[in-house]
Design a protein around this motif. Structure first.
Motif, PDB file in Angstrom:
ATOM      1  N   MET A 145     -17.663  -9.641  -9.783  1.00 20.70           N
ATOM      2  CA  MET A 145     -17.863 -10.571 -10.896  1.00 20.70           C
ATOM      3  C   MET A 145     -16.665 -11.514 -11.022  1.00 20.70           C
ATOM      4  N   PHE A 146     -15.456 -11.002 -10.804  1.00 19.24           N
ATOM      5  CA  PHE A 146     -14.248 -11.827 -10.865  1.00 19.24           C
ATOM      6  C   PHE A 146     -14.245 -12.860  -9.731  1.00 19.24           C
ATOM      7  N   LEU A 147     -14.602 -12.452  -8.518  1.00 15.80           N
ATOM      8  CA  LEU A 147     -14.644 -13.388  -7.394  1.00 15.80           C
ATOM      9  C   LEU A 147     -15.713 -14.457  -7.621  1.00 15.80           C
ATOM     10  N   ALA A 148     -16.822 -14.064  -8.249  1.00 14.57           N
ATOM     11  CA  ALA A 148     -17.860 -15.037  -8.601  1.00 14.57           C
ATOM     12  C   ALA A 148     -17.341 -16.004  -9.665  1.00 14.57           C
ATOM     13  N   ARG A 149     -16.521 -15.490 -10.573  1.00 16.45           N
ATOM     14  CA  ARG A 149     -15.920 -16.347 -11.618  1.00 16.45           C
ATOM     15  C   ARG A 149     -15.013 -17.396 -10.970  1.00 16.45           C
ATOM     16  N   LEU A 150     -14.281 -17.044  -9.952  1.00 12.36           N
ATOM     17  CA  LEU A 150     -13.401 -18.003  -9.268  1.00 12.36           C
ATOM     18  C   LEU A 150     -14.196 -19.140  -8.641  1.00 12.36           C
ATOM     19  N   ALA A 151     -15.434 -18.846  -8.212  1.00 16.38           N
ATOM     20  CA  ALA A 151     -16.269 -19.849  -7.546  1.00 16.38           C
ATOM     21  C   ALA A 151     -17.112 -20.648  -8.527  1.00 16.38           C
ATOM     22  N   GLY A 152     -17.057 -20.320  -9.806  1.00 12.66           N
ATOM     23  CA  GLY A 152     -17.855 -21.045 -10.791  1.00 12.66           C
ATOM     24  C   GLY A 152     -19.274 -20.541 -10.930  1.00 12.66           C
ATOM     25  N   ILE A 153     -19.565 -19.408 -10.326  1.00 11.79           N
ATOM     26  CA  ILE A 153     -20.899 -18.824 -10.443  1.00 11.79           C
ATOM     27  C   ILE A 153     -21.050 -18.134 -11.790  1.00 11.79           C
ATOM     28  N   VAL A 154     -19.930 -17.694 -12.330  1.00 10.21           N
ATOM     29  CA  VAL A 154     -19.847 -17.055 -13.638  1.00 10.21           C
ATOM     30  C   VAL A 154     -18.848 -17.841 -14.464  1.00 10.21           C
ATOM     31  N   GLY A 155     -19.110 -17.968 -15.743  1.00  9.82           N
ATOM     32  CA  GLY A 155     -18.143 -18.682 -16.574  1.00  9.82           C
ATOM     33  C   GLY A 155     -18.689 -19.028 -17.935  1.00  9.82           C
ATOM     34  N   THR A 156     -18.116 -20.090 -18.528  1.00 11.27           N
ATOM     35  CA  THR A 156     -18.499 -20.567 -19.850  1.00 11.27           C
ATOM     36  C   THR A 156     -18.844 -22.041 -19.750  1.00 11.27           C
ATOM     37  N   ASP A 157     -19.991 -22.441 -20.326  1.00  7.45           N
ATOM     38  CA  ASP A 157     -20.406 -23.842 -20.216  1.00  7.45           C
ATOM     39  C   ASP A 157     -19.687 -24.708 -21.238  1.00  7.45           C
ATOM     40  N   ALA A 158     -20.065 -26.000 -21.284  1.00  5.62           N
ATOM     41  CA  ALA A 158     -19.389 -26.961 -22.150  1.00  5.62           C
ATOM     42  C   ALA A 158     -19.537 -26.625 -23.625  1.00  5.62           C
ATOM     43  N   ASP A 159     -20.589 -25.895 -23.954  1.00  5.39           N
ATOM     44  CA  ASP A 159     -20.803 -25.493 -25.350  1.00  5.39           C
ATOM     45  C   ASP A 159     -20.168 -24.159 -25.693  1.00  5.39           C
ATOM     46  N   GLY A 160     -19.410 -23.626 -24.742  1.00  4.46           N
ATOM     47  CA  GLY A 160     -18.731 -22.361 -24.989  1.00  4.46           C
ATOM     48  C   GLY A 160     -19.602 -21.137 -24.801  1.00  4.46           C
ATOM     49  N   LYS A 161     -20.799 -21.325 -24.204  1.00  4.93           N
ATOM     50  CA  LYS A 161     -21.703 -20.193 -23.991  1.00  4.93           C
ATOM     51  C   LYS A 161     -21.510 -19.627 -22.590  1.00  4.93           C
ATOM     52  N   PRO A 162     -21.492 -18.312 -22.458  1.00  2.61           N
ATOM     53  CA  PRO A 162     -21.308 -17.716 -21.127  1.00  2.61           C
ATOM     54  C   PRO A 162     -22.551 -17.911 -20.258  1.00  2.61           C
ATOM     55  N   GLU A 193     -20.175   0.053 -21.051  1.00  2.00           N
ATOM     56  CA  GLU A 193     -19.261   0.126 -22.188  1.00  2.00           C
ATOM     57  C   GLU A 193     -18.318  -1.075 -22.226  1.00  2.00           C
ATOM     58  N   ASN A 194     -18.340  -1.878 -21.165  1.00  2.00           N
ATOM     59  CA  ASN A 194     -17.452  -3.041 -21.115  1.00  2.00           C
ATOM     60  C   ASN A 194     -18.172  -4.253 -21.710  1.00  2.00           C
ATOM     61  N   PRO A 195     -17.675  -4.799 -22.817  1.00  2.00           N
ATOM     62  CA  PRO A 195     -18.388  -5.897 -23.495  1.00  2.00           C
ATOM     63  C   PRO A 195     -18.496  -7.164 -22.657  1.00  2.00           C
ATOM     64  N   VAL A 196     -17.503  -7.429 -21.819  1.00  2.00           N
ATOM     65  CA  VAL A 196     -17.545  -8.630 -20.980  1.00  2.00           C
ATOM     66  C   VAL A 196     -18.691  -8.527 -19.971  1.00  2.00           C
ATOM     67  N   TYR A 197     -18.795  -7.383 -19.334  1.00  2.00           N
ATOM     68  CA  TYR A 197     -19.867  -7.197 -18.357  1.00  2.00           C
ATOM     69  C   TYR A 197     -21.229  -7.249 -19.034  1.00  2.00           C
ATOM     70  N   MET A 198     -21.357  -6.603 -20.172  1.00  2.00           N
ATOM     71  CA  MET A 198     -22.646  -6.557 -20.857  1.00  2.00           C
ATOM     72  C   MET A 198     -23.079  -7.944 -21.319  1.00  2.00           C
ATOM     73  N   GLU A 199     -22.146  -8.750 -21.744  1.00  2.00           N
ATOM     74  CA  GLU A 199     -22.497 -10.110 -22.159  1.00  2.00           C
ATOM     75  C   GLU A 199     -23.033 -10.910 -20.979  1.00  2.00           C
ATOM     76  N   LEU A 200     -22.381 -10.797 -19.830  1.00  2.42           N
ATOM     77  CA  LEU A 200     -22.830 -11.510 -18.637  1.00  2.42           C
ATOM     78  C   LEU A 200     -24.166 -10.966 -18.145  1.00  2.42           C
ATOM     79  N   LEU A 201     -24.360  -9.657 -18.279  1.00  2.00           N
ATOM     80  CA  LEU A 201     -25.623  -9.055 -17.860  1.00  2.00           C
ATOM     81  C   LEU A 201     -26.770  -9.600 -18.716  1.00  2.00           C
ATOM     82  N   LYS A 202     -26.535  -9.731 -20.008  1.00  2.00           N
ATOM     83  CA  LYS A 202     -27.584 -10.203 -20.914  1.00  2.00           C
ATOM     84  C   LYS A 202     -27.957 -11.652 -20.635  1.00  2.00           C
ATOM     85  N   VAL A 203     -26.969 -12.512 -20.388  1.00  2.00           N
ATOM     86  CA  VAL A 203     -27.297 -13.928 -20.158  1.00  2.00           C
ATOM     87  C   VAL A 203     -27.931 -14.153 -18.787  1.00  2.00           C
TER      88      VAL A 203
END
Length: 941
Positions: free
Chosen positions: A530-547, A575-585
């Motif tokens: 997930m971190f390596l995907a974040r570096l490539a822009g596959i994961v992140g936060t859009d212009a409206d601040g939404k993941p 149990e990790n809130p960051v992962y769960m948020e990304l999983l939901k979106v």
């Protein structure tokens, strides 16, 4: 050559099968005489009849004489004899496949709802009879997603040329069975068949050079050309027909529930030849295949939908779309066509659609060729940006046709194309990516040395790793790693994620399936990706601040130990809130992959199957408790020792209430050609898979409940005993690995041109080093089939002596999991031949140790057969599946000489390389024997 082996016949009428096998055998004999001469023919017949007689009555002296005779044969004769037996197996396999197809057709003609097990009509009827209403059936069907995933493996070494030739033979054989043929027509077809057998004989069976990954990609695409483009719409038609017959017209709607995946070009675990460039090219080859097929079908539709505007009134939406096409594309369409279709609106529309598809095709082809497309060219104007644009235009035509009462026309070729596009998209199938967890860990370690030089990621505890990665993933801004201070491995790992983002933009389609992490041991292994995907822009936060999250990650649990810790890993993730948020979106769907092959190699089949069973229950209970949807991804191989076996039975034997509509599984090795070389068989195989999923998913509306506690406890006890027995042999028996390497062709398999991936992770002789595929393949070829059954005899005997046998027999009759396990094991025991395995055991120069180990294996084999027959209450193996029993019995006398030829060739090859550094002249002959034995055994890897 003919097939006069007298074996016990099943109750099914086998005369048509015997007659057809006899015909192809005789034709092959004629070809041998004409092409190779009497000497080769006589040698083949001498060995064939000699080994048949040994199957009737064993004669040790005659066996020695036959083996001595093989030893006298020169290289040319051995090669031609091997080819003859291989060709006979290829032909008899085709005959048998056609026979099974015709038997199913005959059942269907009887208009009886009780068709074959796994047919759509029988399954839907049985579910309806159990009390499932049309509304509940619709609820179940709406959740279905059936996804076979094609993988490339060295146990399938056939060339596409040979497969095309075999398809022609299948069609001729099928025509020969038509009752209305005249004698002249039958004679003409037999001549055609003979000519194709001559071509089969004159065509090289295997590759001259080691296949590239691109070769394997094209190999996977072959099945769409050969069968799937025709089979996919037919599967939907059969399903719809079944629901209409049972529930009534208009009561059930069948959505597009079938999808295909692939690992070919995406699986880089242990394969250095799968680079980001190869992955990009694989996707483009997939697209090229799909676009070409759609273009051909659009052109065909254009010739069909000849409606004249004088006689119809198309829908307003259709007219609006057509005018938009004219405004955008009319200048790029030839004047002749414009005039030709002037009063035919559907032909006009389809002509514009053909232009758009061709533009997409030309752009993809330019990427493949490396040439930059001239985007100013009129031929490239009007491309579809994504597949939904194409689909919406197909829907538009369909709805317009229905609006003027042409629904019967809309429901034919047009509907078939819609089904294809809904199933395959522009990218044909979803490409999964796979890499081993340690590669990600090393890459993250190197990257974080740039970000936080004072912190050493490798020394962090698991809790600290999770916290560190979650914080980094959550950061709004992350610096780009500097590739100059990274290793080549890390640069390539990062490039893969950049490739994912690049190809999503290029294709405009959802092209990737999941990112599979092999050897997942901890939750941090998932967060690293997930971190390596974040570096490539596959994961992140859009212009409206939404993941946002445009990647699905599938942890793969392979070893027995990993399966036992699956709950701990997933709990730490959820149990990790960051992962769960990304999983939901990303859809709130967690895919979990289970590895059958490595867990079986690690702890034996009983421990593997039982821990897989328990792992599924744990995963579903866990995902349910966290409100997460779950899809299980089953890493099944072709053989029982790698999770293989009939798909329908495998799905319905999953733990009750754990299948919630979605299932995904690998199609490996020769399973691909067995299932998908012919449209008729592909329709059957896809059908029995979907109906298995339909049955298992009834828990969506009606829970089954768990099986009796005493069943579960008994299986737990048996699994422990079986694992101990298996590990005693494979881990604790002195010289066991040497026995394997010296007495099977496994070393030679790694040297041959039958797969792009290396056969070992390391170069040492250890169980951990060798991959599961050659592990199983080597044991299969040498007729031990050991991974599929070893330890079961000891386990059953131990339990029987302590608790009696009544419970085991009850479990076999009433528990689908236990029944499927022991039924599959029967097939592997049947394919094992201890007398031939003993001949292989003489290859090792350390005769004393080899004999000790062989005796241990043989004793467990005979014990397993006895105990299994007693539990199943049958007299001989496969008694409950007479057609399979008959098929395998018929093959055995022809396999015997092939095995003894392979033993001879192995000995000559090894002697040659021990004395010379030149390339062995026996490698080609070894590959021929491998191909021939695989054809005879049907599933070896």
């Amino acid at each position: 050559m003919n097939n006069e082996v007298q074996t016990k016949k099943p109750e099914t009428n086998m005369e048509p099968l015997q007659k057809q096998v006899r015909i192809v055998g005789n034709l092959l004999g004629e070809v041998l005489k004409e092409q190779e001469g009497e000497a080769i023919f006589d040698t083949v017949e001498y060995l064939r009849t000699g080994y048949i007689s040994l199957r009737h009555k064993d004669d040790p002296q005659k066996r020695l004489d036959l083996m001595a005779y093989i030893e006298t044969l020169d290289e040319h004769t051995l090669k031609q004899v091997t080819r003859a037996f291989n060709t006979f197996y290829v032909l008899s396999n085709i005959v048998e496949e056609d026979y099974l197809h015709r038997e199913r057709r005959n059942l269907y003609k009887q208009d009886d709802r009780k068709l074959w097990q796994g047919s759509f009509l029988r399954t839907v009827d049985e579910i309806a009879e159990s009390g499932i209403s049309a509304e509940d059936m619709q609820r179940i069907i709406d959740e279905l997603r059936y996804t076979p995933v094609f993988t490339a493996h060295p146990t399938e070494a056939r060339r596409r040329t040979m497969m095309t030739l075999q398809r022609r033979i299948f069609l001729i054989i099928d025509q020969l069975n038509r009752d209305e043929l005249t004698s002249e027509e039958r004679g003409s077809l037999q001549n055609q068949l003979k000519s194709q057998i001559q071509l089969l004989w004159r065509t090289k069976e295997v590759r001259l050079n080691k296949p590239t990954v691109e070769d394997e990609v094209r190999y996977g695409l072959f099945y769409f050309q050969a069968s799937l483009f025709e089979a996919i719409p037919m599967v939907y038609r059969y399903f719809e027909r079944a629901t209409r017959k049972v529930y009534g017209s208009g009561k059930i709607n069948i959505p597009s529930l079938l999808k295909f995946g692939s690992w070919i070009g995406g699986d880089r675990d242990g394969n250095p030849f799968v680079t980001p460039a190869v992955t990009r090219n694989a996707i483009r080859l997939h697209m090229q295949e799909a676009l070409n097929e759609y273009h051909c079908r659009i052109v065909k539709l254009r010739s069909i939908l000849s409606h004249d505007i004088e006689y119809i009134t198309p829908s307003a939406e259709f007219i609006t779309s057509l005018k938009a096409d004219e405004a955008e594309l009319k200048e790029f369409i030839s004047k002749r066509k414009t005039e030709l279709f002037e009063n035919e609106p559907y032909r006009q529309k389809l002509d514009y659609m053909a232009h758009r598809l061709n533009a997409n095709f030309l752009i993809v082809r330019s990427y493949i060729s490396g040439e930059k497309a001239d985007m100013s060219s009129g031929a490239l104007k009007g491309t579809y940006k994504e597949v939904t644009e194409f689909l919406n235009e197909l829907y538009l035509i369909r709805d317009s046709l229905i609006s003027h009462n042409d629904q019967y026309i809309a429901n034919r070729e047009l509907k078939d194309l819609i089904r294809l596009v809904e199933t395959c998209g522009f990218t044909l199938y979803k490409l999964d990516l796979r890499q081993e967890s340690t590669v990600h860990t090393r890459t993250v370690t190197e990257v974080l040395k740039q970000f936080t030089p004072d912190q050493d990621y490798e020394t962090l505890s698991e809790t600290q790793r999770i916290e560190t990665l979650a914080n980094l993933i959550s950061r709004v801004n992350l610096p780009k790693p500097n590739p100059e201070s990274l290793s080549a491995e890390s640069v390539e790992a990062l490039e893969l994620f950049d490739t994912m983002e690049e190809m999503r933009a290029e294709t405009g389609d959802s092209i990737f399936g999941t990112y599979v992490i092999s050897m997942t041991h901890t939750a941090s292994h998932v967060l690293e990706v997930m971190f390596l995907a974040r570096l490539a822009g596959i994961v992140g936060t859009d212009a409206d601040g939404k993941p946002f999250c445009n990647i699905q990650i599938s942890p793969l649990f392979e070893t027995i130990e990993d399966l036992r810790h699956i709950s701990e890993v997933l709990t730490n993730l959820f149990e990790n809130p960051v992962y769960m948020e990304l999983l939901k979106v990303s859809g709130n769907l967690q895919e979990v992959m289970l590895g059958y092959s490595d867990s079986c190699k690690d702890g034996g089949i009983l421990a593997s199957q039982w821990n897989l069973y328990n792992a599924q229950k744990q995963v579903i209970a866990l995902t349910d408790s966290y409100g997460v949807k779950c899809r299980m991804f089953h890493g099944r191989g072709g053989t029982v020792g790698r999770g293989g076996g009939p798909t329908h039975e495998a799905i319905i034997s999953q733990p009750p209430d754990t299948v919630h509509g979605q299932i995904k599984f690998t199609e490996q090795g020769e399973v691909l050609s067995n299932k998908y070389s012919n449209t008729e068989t592909a329709v059957y195989e896809l059908g029995v898979g979907i109906t298995g999923l339909l049955k298992a998913s009834q828990s969506i509306v009606k829970k089954h409940g768990k099986y009796a506690d005493n069943y579960l406890q008994a299986m737990a006890d048996i699994a422990v005993s079986g694992e101990q027995s298996y590990r005693d042999l494979t881990d604790n028996t002195e010289g066991f690995q040497d026995y394997f390497y010296e007495n099977t062709p496994v070393t030679e398999i790694g040297q041959m041109n039958i797969g792009s991936r290396p056969s070992h992770r390391k170069t040492d002789r250890s169980k951990a080093s060798i991959r599961a595929i050659p592990w199983v393949f080597g044991w299969s070829l040498s007729r031990h089939t050991l991974p599929a059954w070893y330890g079961i005899g000891t386990a059953l005997e131990t339990f029987r002596k302590e608790h009696g046998e009544l419970l085991l027999r009850e479990m076999y009759q009433k528990w689908p999991f236990f029944k499927a396990l022991l039924s599959n094991v029967q097939m592997s025991l049947f394919k094992a031949q201890m007398d031939i395995a003993k001949e292989y055991s003489n290859l090792w120069k350390d005769k004393k140790r080899s004999a000790i180990i062989y005796d241990k294996i043989a004793a467990e084999y005979h014990l397993t057969v006895r105990e299994l027959l007693s539990v199943a209450q049958i007299d001989n193996l496969l008694q409950e599946t007479p057609l399979l029993q008959y098929s395998l019995e018929r093959r055995e006398p022809y396999l015997d000489p092939l095995n003894h030829i392979q033993i001879t060739v192995l000995g000559r090859h090894r002697e040659f390389i021990s004395k010379s550094e030149e390339e062995s002249p026996w490698i080609d002959e070894l590959l021929l024997t491998i191909n021939a034995i695989a054809a005879g055994m049907r599933n070896t890897g």
